[in-house]
Design an enzyme around this catalytic site. Structure first.
Site, PDB file in Angstrom:
ATOM      1  CG  ASP A  29      -2.059   0.981   1.115  1.00 29.12           C
ATOM      2  OD1 ASP A  29      -3.213   0.531   1.049  1.00 29.12           O
ATOM      3  OD2 ASP A  29      -1.794   2.210   1.088  1.00 29.12           O
ATOM      4  CB  ILE A  30       0.731   4.247  -2.147  1.00 33.53           C
ATOM      5  CG1 ILE A  30       1.802   5.125  -2.756  1.00 33.53           C
ATOM      6  CG2 ILE A  30      -0.516   5.022  -1.821  1.00 33.53           C
ATOM      7  CD1 ILE A  30       1.444   5.634  -4.138  1.00 33.53           C
ATOM      8  CG  ASN A  83     -12.097  -0.640   4.068  1.00 39.63           C
ATOM      9  OD1 ASN A  83     -12.338  -1.142   5.160  1.00 39.63           O
ATOM     10  ND2 ASN A  83     -10.993   0.052   3.835  1.00 39.63           N
ATOM     11  N   GLY A  89     -15.950   2.721   3.856  1.00 36.98           N
ATOM     12  CA  GLY A  89     -14.814   3.603   3.578  1.00 36.98           C
ATOM     13  C   GLY A  89     -13.985   3.164   2.386  1.00 36.98           C
ATOM     14  CD  GLN A  90     -14.805  -0.728  -2.391  1.00 33.87           C
ATOM     15  OE1 GLN A  90     -15.975  -0.950  -2.073  1.00 33.87           O
ATOM     16  NE2 GLN A  90     -14.196  -1.382  -3.354  1.00 33.87           N
ATOM     17  CG  HIS A  96      -8.727  -3.030  -2.103  1.00 33.28           C
ATOM     18  ND1 HIS A  96      -9.699  -2.372  -2.837  1.00 33.28           N
ATOM     19  CD2 HIS A  96      -8.538  -2.296  -0.996  1.00 33.28           C
ATOM     20  CE1 HIS A  96     -10.067  -1.286  -2.191  1.00 33.28           C
ATOM     21  NE2 HIS A  96      -9.391  -1.212  -1.059  1.00 33.28           N
ATOM     22  CG  HIS A  98      -6.747  -2.757   3.356  1.00 33.08           C
ATOM     23  ND1 HIS A  98      -6.046  -1.615   3.064  1.00 33.08           N
ATOM     24  CD2 HIS A  98      -7.989  -2.562   2.844  1.00 33.08           C
ATOM     25  CE1 HIS A  98      -6.815  -0.754   2.419  1.00 33.08           C
ATOM     26  NE2 HIS A  98      -8.010  -1.312   2.275  1.00 33.08           N
TER      27      HIS A  98
END
Ligand code: AMP
Length: 111
Positions: A29-30, A83, A89-90, A96, A98
């Site tokens: 994740d960035i 999410n 909160g997507q 995806h 996490h």
């Protein structure tokens, strides 16, 4: 229009790859929320968990186990979350998971 994750799958946007299979991809994740924060996605364009079929879930299951092994997270543990939609909160409309770990994670009231 393609989501940002579709562009990552197609190689149009770079990512820091952890593992790739025929049908799935895992990359860092960035904006990490834990010492290890990896996103696990199907290459198939599925918007969210609501649209997930059992074939893709099965592929993601095996692949996620491989990612957990690759990152040596099995013994100490980790968190796996997805999410969905506005209340979830997507932000990116491509399914995806996490995968978070590398430290003892907090669990706080979220709303
Ligand atoms: P979500 O809020 O569940 O949709 O999560 C989307 C996640 O994608 C966030 O944690 C972002 O930091 C992450 N993200 C967005 N763009 C990128 C990117 N180009 N490379 C890696 N992670 C990204």
């Amino acid at each position: 229009m393609s989501s940002i994750f579709k562009k990552i799958i197609d190689g149009e946007i770079p990512c820091k790859k952890v593992l790739e299979s025929e049908n799935c991809l895992a990359f860092y994740d960035i904006n990490p929320q834990a010492p290890i924060h990896v996103l696990i996605i199907p290459k198939k364009e599925i918007k969210d968990f609501n649209g997930l079929d059992s074939q893709s879930m099965s592929e993601l299951l095996d692949f996620t186990h491989q990612v957990v092994d690759t990152l040596r997270l099995k013994d100490k543990g980790y968190r796996l979350i997805t999410n969905v939609g506005e209340h979830g909160g997507q932000e990116v409309p491509h399914l995806h998971f996490h995968l978070l770990g590398g430290a003892k994670l907090k669990w706080e009231k979220l709303a």
